[in-house]
Write a protein that holds these residues in place. Structure first.
Motif, mmCIF file in Angstrom:
data_model
loop_
_atom_site.group_PDB
_atom_site.id
_atom_site.type_symbol
_atom_site.label_atom_id
_atom_site.label_comp_id
_atom_site.label_asym_id
_atom_site.label_seq_id
_atom_site.Cartn_x
_atom_site.Cartn_y
_atom_site.Cartn_z
ATOM 1 N N GLY A 16 0.749 -1.056 -0.280
ATOM 2 C CA GLY A 16 0.093 -0.182 -0.155
ATOM 3 C C GLY A 16 0.844 1.239 -0.038
ATOM 4 N N LEU A 17 2.206 1.107 -0.052
ATOM 5 C CA LEU A 17 2.933 2.281 0.117
ATOM 6 C C LEU A 17 3.061 2.863 -1.208
ATOM 7 C CD1 LEU A 17 5.527 1.107 2.572
ATOM 8 C CD2 LEU A 17 3.590 2.455 3.184
ATOM 9 N N VAL A 18 2.029 3.458 -2.054
ATOM 10 C CA VAL A 18 2.076 3.871 -3.357
ATOM 11 C C VAL A 18 3.083 4.823 -3.732
ATOM 12 C CG1 VAL A 18 -0.132 3.025 -3.522
ATOM 13 C CG2 VAL A 18 0.356 5.342 -3.005
ATOM 14 N N ASN A 19 3.864 5.554 -2.742
ATOM 15 C CA ASN A 19 4.745 6.754 -3.255
ATOM 16 C C ASN A 19 6.075 6.453 -2.780
ATOM 17 O OD1 ASN A 19 2.707 8.537 -4.196
ATOM 18 N ND2 ASN A 19 2.087 9.107 -2.285
ATOM 19 N N LEU A 20 6.290 4.908 -2.378
ATOM 20 C CA LEU A 20 7.491 4.477 -1.994
ATOM 21 C C LEU A 20 8.488 4.225 -3.474
ATOM 22 C CD1 LEU A 20 9.581 3.620 0.253
ATOM 23 C CD2 LEU A 20 8.555 1.243 -0.121
ATOM 24 N N HIS A 21 9.535 4.832 -3.321
ATOM 25 C CA HIS A 21 10.556 4.949 -4.548
ATOM 26 C C HIS A 21 12.098 4.242 -3.987
ATOM 27 C CE1 HIS A 21 7.806 6.947 -7.340
ATOM 28 N NE2 HIS A 21 7.771 7.955 -6.156
ATOM 29 N N ASP A 22 12.339 4.360 -2.698
ATOM 30 C CA ASP A 22 13.460 3.914 -2.267
ATOM 31 C C ASP A 22 13.316 3.349 -0.877
ATOM 32 O OD1 ASP A 22 15.394 5.081 -4.117
ATOM 33 O OD2 ASP A 22 14.528 6.856 -3.208
ATOM 34 N N LEU A 23 13.578 1.855 -0.849
ATOM 35 C CA LEU A 23 13.340 1.234 0.285
ATOM 36 C C LEU A 23 14.939 0.687 0.677
ATOM 37 C CD1 LEU A 23 11.449 -0.370 2.210
ATOM 38 C CD2 LEU A 23 11.263 -2.296 0.766
ATOM 39 N N ASP A 24 15.238 1.469 1.765
ATOM 40 C CA ASP A 24 16.598 1.128 2.309
ATOM 41 C C ASP A 24 16.515 0.586 3.673
ATOM 42 O OD1 ASP A 24 17.755 2.623 0.042
ATOM 43 O OD2 ASP A 24 17.700 4.610 1.226
ATOM 44 N N MET A 25 17.228 -0.660 3.761
ATOM 45 C CA MET A 25 17.252 -1.298 4.997
ATOM 46 C C MET A 25 18.526 -1.927 5.457
ATOM 47 S SD MET A 25 13.747 -3.529 3.884
ATOM 48 C CE MET A 25 14.477 -4.132 2.217
ATOM 49 N N PRO A 26 19.570 -0.877 5.635
ATOM 50 C CA PRO A 26 20.852 -1.385 6.049
ATOM 51 C C PRO A 26 20.656 -2.053 7.504
ATOM 52 C CG PRO A 26 20.717 0.991 5.924
ATOM 53 C CD PRO A 26 19.328 0.392 5.379
ATOM 54 N N LYS A 27 21.730 -2.777 7.832
ATOM 55 C CA LYS A 27 21.992 -3.306 9.316
ATOM 56 C C LYS A 27 20.885 -3.995 9.522
ATOM 57 C CE LYS A 27 25.963 -1.021 9.537
ATOM 58 N NZ LYS A 27 27.333 -1.884 9.529
ATOM 59 N N ASN A 28 20.286 -4.955 8.708
ATOM 60 C CA ASN A 28 19.052 -5.839 9.332
ATOM 61 C C ASN A 28 19.444 -7.216 8.758
ATOM 62 O OD1 ASN A 28 16.908 -4.015 10.354
ATOM 63 N ND2 ASN A 28 17.162 -2.962 8.620
ATOM 64 N N PRO A 29 20.569 -7.808 9.464
ATOM 65 C CA PRO A 29 20.804 -9.153 9.018
ATOM 66 C C PRO A 29 19.855 -10.385 9.071
ATOM 67 C CG PRO A 29 21.849 -8.729 11.008
ATOM 68 C CD PRO A 29 20.995 -7.417 10.589
ATOM 69 N N GLU A 30 18.827 -10.312 9.988
ATOM 70 C CA GLU A 30 17.906 -11.082 9.939
ATOM 71 C C GLU A 30 16.750 -11.055 8.833
ATOM 72 O OE1 GLU A 30 18.563 -13.582 12.016
ATOM 73 O OE2 GLU A 30 20.292 -12.813 12.395
ATOM 74 N N LEU A 31 16.561 -10.216 8.009
ATOM 75 C CA LEU A 31 15.872 -9.950 7.031
ATOM 76 C C LEU A 31 15.773 -11.186 5.934
ATOM 77 C CD1 LEU A 31 13.593 -8.157 5.637
ATOM 78 C CD2 LEU A 31 15.520 -7.072 4.320
ATOM 79 N N THR A 32 14.695 -11.818 5.797
ATOM 80 C CA THR A 32 14.661 -12.939 4.955
ATOM 81 C C THR A 32 13.283 -12.746 3.921
ATOM 82 O OG1 THR A 32 13.243 -14.171 6.200
ATOM 83 C CG2 THR A 32 15.536 -14.672 6.657
ATOM 84 N N GLY A 33 13.565 -13.535 2.933
ATOM 85 C CA GLY A 33 12.318 -13.655 2.057
ATOM 86 C C GLY A 33 12.603 -12.718 0.800
ATOM 87 N N HIS A 34 11.301 -12.261 0.272
ATOM 88 C CA HIS A 34 11.534 -11.202 -0.728
ATOM 89 C C HIS A 34 10.394 -10.202 -0.716
ATOM 90 C CE1 HIS A 34 8.084 -13.705 -2.349
ATOM 91 N NE2 HIS A 34 8.650 -14.571 -1.816
ATOM 92 N N LEU A 35 10.220 -9.322 -1.809
ATOM 93 C CA LEU A 35 9.262 -8.325 -1.821
ATOM 94 C C LEU A 35 7.708 -9.047 -1.914
ATOM 95 C CD1 LEU A 35 10.912 -5.620 -4.009
ATOM 96 C CD2 LEU A 35 10.649 -5.453 -1.344
ATOM 97 N N PRO A 36 6.811 -8.305 -1.374
ATOM 98 C CA PRO A 36 5.189 -8.810 -1.540
ATOM 99 C C PRO A 36 4.995 -8.171 -3.169
ATOM 100 C CG PRO A 36 5.590 -7.141 0.023
ATOM 101 C CD PRO A 36 6.683 -7.217 -0.327
ATOM 102 N N SER A 37 3.858 -8.846 -3.730
ATOM 103 C CA SER A 37 3.831 -8.937 -5.036
ATOM 104 C C SER A 37 3.868 -7.444 -5.919
ATOM 105 C CB SER A 37 2.288 -9.416 -5.483
ATOM 106 O OG SER A 37 1.137 -8.869 -4.634
ATOM 107 N N VAL A 38 3.123 -6.563 -5.260
ATOM 108 C CA VAL A 38 2.809 -4.998 -5.916
ATOM 109 C C VAL A 38 4.212 -4.421 -5.699
ATOM 110 C CG1 VAL A 38 1.879 -2.885 -5.564
ATOM 111 C CG2 VAL A 38 0.536 -5.020 -5.065
#
Length: 76
Positions: A16-38
């Motif tokens: 639902g974040l329709v105006n999102l253009h940059d998704l920066d997630m540094p220093k999150n080593p436990e992040l897994t998976g992939h992006l949701p469909s949209v």
């Protein structure tokens, strides 16, 4: 920017974040998976930039890619 916040996956609600253009997630080593469909569709259309350098188990499109000085490795 989600800097060192302990995020472990990207929730479907981020679609639902329709105006999102940059998704920066540094220093999150436990992040897994992939992006949701949209978000994945926007990423594939170059409308979304994703940065998560320390998240070895996260790949925006779900396809793991390992780059070394001599090789680029991807699952078949």
């Amino acid at each position: 920017t989600l800097y060192d916040c302990g995020i472990t996956s990207i929730p479907d609600s981020f679609n639902g974040l329709v105006n999102l253009h940059d998704l920066d997630m540094p220093k999150n080593p436990e992040l897994t998976g992939h992006l949701p469909s949209v978000l994945l569709e926007r990423y594939n259309n170059y409308d979304l930039s994703v940065y998560a350098p320390e998240s070895n188990k996260f790949s925006p499109d779900g396809l793991p890619l390992v780059v070394t000085p001599t090789q680029i490795l991807a699952e078949a």
